[in-house]
Design a protein around this motif. Sequence first.
Motif, short mmCIF file in Angstrom:
data_model
loop_
_atom_site.label_atom_id
_atom_site.label_comp_id
_atom_site.label_asym_id
_atom_site.label_seq_id
_atom_site.Cartn_x
_atom_site.Cartn_y
_atom_site.Cartn_z
N HIS A 444 5.33 34.55 -0.82
CA HIS A 444 5.17 33.72 0.37
C HIS A 444 5.68 34.47 1.61
O HIS A 444 4.97 34.57 2.61
CB HIS A 444 5.93 32.41 0.14
N GLU A 445 6.91 35.01 1.52
CA GLU A 445 7.54 35.62 2.69
C GLU A 445 7.03 37.03 2.99
O GLU A 445 6.79 37.37 4.14
CB GLU A 445 9.07 35.69 2.53
N HIS A 449 2.49 35.02 4.63
CA HIS A 449 2.39 34.74 6.07
C HIS A 449 1.68 35.85 6.82
O HIS A 449 1.00 35.59 7.82
CB HIS A 449 3.79 34.52 6.67
N GLU A 472 2.19 27.02 6.40
CA GLU A 472 3.02 27.01 5.18
C GLU A 472 2.14 26.85 3.95
O GLU A 472 2.39 27.47 2.91
CB GLU A 472 4.07 25.90 5.24
N HIS A 529 7.08 21.71 5.62
CA HIS A 529 7.06 22.24 4.25
C HIS A 529 6.75 21.14 3.24
O HIS A 529 6.04 21.36 2.26
CB HIS A 529 8.41 22.88 3.89
ZN ZN Z 1 6.91 29.99 5.21
#
Ligand code: ZN
Length: 669
Positions: A444-445, A449, A472, A529
């Motif tokens: 995800h990080e 993104h 997100e 989120h």
């Molecule tokens: Zn995020």
Amino acid sequence: MKIKNFALIALAALSAACSKPKEETPKFDYNVDKFADIEILRYQVPGFEDLSLQQKKLVYYLTEAALWGRDILWDQNCAVNLQLRPVLEEIYTTYPGDKDSADWRAFDQYTKQVWFGNGIHHHYSMDKFVPGFSQEFFTDQMQRIGVEPDAQAELTQIVFNPNLYAKRVNQADGVDLVTTSACNYYAPGITEAEVEKFYNAMRDPKDATPISYGLNSRLAKDNKGKLYEQVYKIDGLYGPQIQKIVENLTEAEKYAENEAQRQTIQLLIDYYTSGDLRTFDEYSIAWADDTASQVDFINGFIENYGDPLGRKGAWESIVNFKNEEASHRTEVLSQNAQWFEDNGPIDARFKKPNVKGVSAKVITAAILAGDSYPSTPIGINLPNADWIRAAHGSKSVTLENITEAYDQASHGNGFNEEFVIDEPTRQLMDDYLFITDNLHTDLHECLGHGSGQLLPGISTDALKAHGSTLEEARADLFALYYLADPKLLELGLLDNPDAYKAEYYKYILNGMMTQLMRIEPGKDIEEAHMRNRKLIAEWCYEQGKPNNVIELIDRDGKTYIQINDYQQLRQLFGQLLGEIQRIKSEGDYEAGRNLVETYAVKVDPALHQQVLDRYAKLSIAPYKGFVNPIYTPVIDSNGEITDIAVDYTEDYPTQMLRYSHDYSISNEK
Ligand code: ZN
């Protein structure tokens, strides 16, 4: 920025042991204490014994520098905190009466709460603690230990008057945030308008590299009514504590791993000496640039959440060292960023021809202090100054020994037994949720993104209010889709082709059900989120209906999630990823809004109530914090330090009392 364990409360409760079978070591006891709405845990510092002696000494002196700042934070939080604490502690340690009495039990809880809040306010709600013991009990005890009558009256007001110092940080609309907040960044009588005027006069709108005005000072008023800053520095406010911090930093500097780190520590000492915020910026840049050292730390006036105007820095420190093995995960993902970009289930027009992964570092915390203790973040991204982040980048770290402690401590709290459908699924989660959760965060990080591109002319804020939920969702879907990809086995990041199912099950369960425990009855889901998780889970449930991919099973009025086809679920994640990427790349606001409004916001009241009822029966504390290990130098007959010993056995009151005794200026001989 602090990454708080907000999301992790649900997550940790669900997950369990690490993927690799643990060697036969004596069982580490993660659970230390429980009171009010708080649970105290302890954490391990794996890998400390493998550091060189020089690195251990460096860590040791940095932890000493960390512990000496404790009283600064207590005083910043509220001006009366350090007046009350010694009285509470004296009563606590010398109480001769019945420890089964209701008054004592309430006093015991109150004292533990004050320790946890670093003062008289709750660390999260910011409300003043309400004492459960009687005023008479408190008066008797103060008399017993010889508190002066005037001070007795004052302390009684501080503890019992609900209107005095009612809220540490007030964020309510339409009132003066400075006069209604009990924090000690502004002297009594100073108004919000006066503060704004004072700092607006300092600002130079043409300055491209502005200092963080006001970060390291308390604002006071002289007898002519003129405002001035009491700067936190060695010969200023908190001088005696800063002196101790600097002494230990000076020792630490001798054991720096390299010249760059030595200079970084020296810049911090210079800043504490002069109080000059330009030097703080130089230090922050040097710190952000130092990615080579294994040992690292933050120490200073950093985050501004404790100031209603978001300007003043609360004192904190975290000492840590890089977890090489876990950091390897994010490095491997970053190195393969282009492969992930090229092989995603999205239209070729929306793919980046040249993608760069972000390499976040995974660290092991060695000490938590100041504003990061006992309640602590699980991730940190610093420095905070925008211009430094733009010009020099930032360091993003995950505190994996802390997340592991959360995870291990939640084992056996009954959550999985209550909400997970069957034993095989629970077993899979026991074995693989810790590693797949970490990989999900990494994907995800580091990649999610940053993947994908906008079509020419499309604005980054075309999706307006729904932008962050959809962003997100995009990063989560990217992670979910690839978690089941054989590529992760090929890269050596997973060792079982079924491991991903643990995260898939948790994700759907959390998105459709268990995250609802944080929503009040009758309320919609607001936070981005949470919306994103519900959007993904509900959309896949709807779209998978023809093939019964996800099924809701009712057993005696309790709802359970059953996933019948994990591979089809992966295809659904991919399909939704493609669609949300299209929405973002084309700036299709209507389609984005439609997805969010249909799947992400409204809560089924009956299911919601059921989740709340089932969760309430588990009595899981909503807030958690930590005690630190004790580091003790091992000294040989020549007075030389030959090792640093680590001890994990200290309990919560003992640690608090020891810190108050050993790291308070008033106790200095
Ligand atoms: Zn995020």
